[in-house]
Enzyme design. Sequence first.
Site, short mmCIF file in Angstrom:
data_model
loop_
_atom_site.label_atom_id
_atom_site.label_comp_id
_atom_site.label_asym_id
_atom_site.label_seq_id
_atom_site.Cartn_x
_atom_site.Cartn_y
_atom_site.Cartn_z
N GLU A 190 0.95 -1.22 0.15
CA GLU A 190 -0.01 0.02 0.13
C GLU A 190 1.08 1.20 0.16
O GLU A 190 1.97 1.27 0.47
CB GLU A 190 -0.83 0.02 1.13
N CYS B 185 3.50 8.67 0.78
CA CYS B 185 4.17 7.88 1.80
C CYS B 185 4.15 6.41 1.11
O CYS B 185 3.43 5.71 0.80
CB CYS B 185 3.21 7.64 3.12
N CYS C 291 8.47 -4.73 15.02
CA CYS C 291 7.92 -3.89 16.10
C CYS C 291 6.85 -4.32 16.72
O CYS C 291 5.91 -4.55 15.82
CB CYS C 291 8.15 -2.56 15.66
N CYS D 11 3.36 -2.64 15.39
CA CYS D 11 3.28 -2.18 14.05
C CYS D 11 2.50 -3.26 13.34
O CYS D 11 2.78 -4.31 13.30
CB CYS D 11 4.45 -2.05 13.33
N SER E 115 13.11 6.21 14.03
CA SER E 115 11.74 5.46 15.02
C SER E 115 12.32 5.58 16.24
O SER E 115 13.14 4.42 16.39
CB SER E 115 11.07 4.43 14.23
N LEU E 116 12.26 6.37 17.14
CA LEU E 116 12.59 6.25 18.33
C LEU E 116 11.76 5.20 19.19
O LEU E 116 12.00 4.11 19.97
CB LEU E 116 12.95 7.46 19.10
N ASN F 280 -2.17 4.30 16.47
CA ASN F 280 -3.15 3.94 15.83
C ASN F 280 -3.46 2.18 15.93
O ASN F 280 -2.55 1.39 15.66
CB ASN F 280 -3.01 3.95 14.26
N1 SAH Z 1 10.21 0.75 8.80
C1 SAH Z 1 10.54 2.21 9.08
C2 SAH Z 1 9.31 3.17 8.49
C3 SAH Z 1 8.17 2.50 8.08
S1 SAH Z 1 7.16 2.59 9.83
C4 SAH Z 1 10.67 2.57 10.42
O1 SAH Z 1 10.03 1.87 11.55
O2 SAH Z 1 10.76 3.78 10.96
C5 SAH Z 1 6.73 4.32 9.62
C6 SAH Z 1 6.48 4.86 11.13
O3 SAH Z 1 5.23 4.62 11.35
C7 SAH Z 1 7.53 4.55 12.17
O4 SAH Z 1 7.81 5.76 12.97
C8 SAH Z 1 6.57 3.66 13.14
O5 SAH Z 1 7.02 4.08 14.56
C9 SAH Z 1 5.22 3.99 13.11
N2 SAH Z 1 4.13 3.16 13.39
C10 SAH Z 1 4.31 1.89 13.13
N3 SAH Z 1 3.08 1.48 13.56
C11 SAH Z 1 2.39 2.32 14.19
C12 SAH Z 1 1.07 2.39 14.81
N4 SAH Z 1 0.38 1.26 14.94
N5 SAH Z 1 0.77 3.70 15.14
C13 SAH Z 1 1.26 4.64 14.97
N6 SAH Z 1 2.54 4.85 14.34
C14 SAH Z 1 2.89 3.57 13.97
FE1 SF4 Z 2 9.31 -2.64 10.50
FE2 SF4 Z 2 8.91 -0.09 10.58
FE3 SF4 Z 2 6.94 -1.57 11.15
FE4 SF4 Z 2 8.98 -1.71 12.68
S1 SF4 Z 2 7.77 0.04 12.46
S2 SF4 Z 2 7.93 -3.22 11.78
S3 SF4 Z 2 10.75 -1.42 11.15
S4 SF4 Z 2 7.62 -1.02 9.19
#
Ligand code: SAH
Ligand code: SF4
Length: 370
Positions: free
Chosen positions: A90, A103, A114, A117, A213-214, A289
């Site tokens: 997507e 994006c 993670c 996510c 992403s911290l 989210n």
């Molecule tokens: N893999 C990369 C880029 C994709 S994720 C990364 O981790 O940086 C993009 C952003 O979405 C990251 O900052 C992640 O922390 C955030 N993210 C992932 N799942 C989320 C959720 N359920 N709610 C809010 N932000 C989320």
């Molecule tokens: Fe992958 Fe980024 Fe999601 Fe972590 S936050 S699982 S690195 S897409």
Amino acid sequence: MLNFYGLTIDDLKAFLSDIGKEQFRAQQLMKWVYEKRITDLEQMTNLSKETRALFADKIQFDLPKMVQHLVSVDGTQKFLFEMYDKNTVEAVIIPAEDRLTLCISSEVGCNMACKFCFTGKQKLKRRLDAYEIVGQFVEIEDLLKKSDQKITNIVFMGMGEPLDNVEAVFKTVDILCHDFGRNFSRRKITISTSGIIPEMWRITKSRARLAVSLNGYDDQSRTEVMPINKKYPLSDLLEECRKYTRETKDRVTFEYVLLKGVTDQIEHARQLWKLVRSIPCKINIIPFNEHPGSDYHRPDDETVEKFHSELLHLGAQVLLRRTMGRDIFAACGQLTSEFNNKPKNMDISNSKIGGSPRVRNSCGGQLSLR
Ligand code: SAH
Ligand code: SF4
């Protein structure tokens, strides 16, 4: 057969020398495709018949199939792409006052696991090729053109970890930013990483912007939600970020997801600030989210606001990211290729499928969600 959309100018030149053709043809081809948007070799009038026939045997211009286009009530747009092997990814368009940000996804699934996510719930199925990433941009740009919309920024914040797919990601940057390609500005591209330290220098070299992403305020809290932190702990990660800011004179963007009761307390804001205050940076706060099967919850608005105010009070440059596209399941961390896993009760009643009348049915009428 080579796919044109995955070739940098240097790849094209190498291909041309292999088949004994002049180097300047690379520039001609790029201009036809990216400037004029012509991919029918027969229409490339400055190429001889013999050259066109030679290219036709060796280069194709296929792109992933756009199989769905949803428009949120807030103007966010989501696109589903199907690859040649039926895998899907997507991409999302996010409107803001003077920007239209794309994006983009770099992988089908993600191995970083993670915990918060949705993409991370799916193991990596495969990495995308450069043409499949460039393709997301090109197809969406072509579609938006019909309603006079123009992409101003690109963020690698869709599905996947860009630094787990470096070859395709940095080829994409080179292709889109080349003068004879789309001539997109490198400073308008942000690559977001979970912190794969050994590959981060590539972002500096590419002159794109770095986001990290911290999502934790110390090693323990970060490891808890981002297992990658065990391998690449915070002190090393922050040192690498500092290096980026020194070498580029740019700020790094830190993303911080607020998880109810886990990372959203005032004390956590203070600890976060201690971690990053000596690094030129911006902090993006993203309230979690929710998605199917998520173990975490979104904090209430008051908690989010308190966290935000505390960081402002401490002197941070901080942005509270407004949640966009929730009705079409397009918000941060909600992207997936397991389309059938979407919540059954996902409310799209106020959203449009296919967008405004001018772009409706742009995906071949194959849209079905309910
Ligand atoms: N893999 C990369 C880029 C994709 S994720 C990364 O981790 O940086 C993009 C952003 O979405 C990251 O900052 C992640 O922390 C955030 N993210 C992932 N799942 C989320 C959720 N359920 N709610 C809010 N932000 C989320
Ligand atoms: Fe992958 Fe980024 Fe999601 Fe972590 S936050 S699982 S690195 S897409």
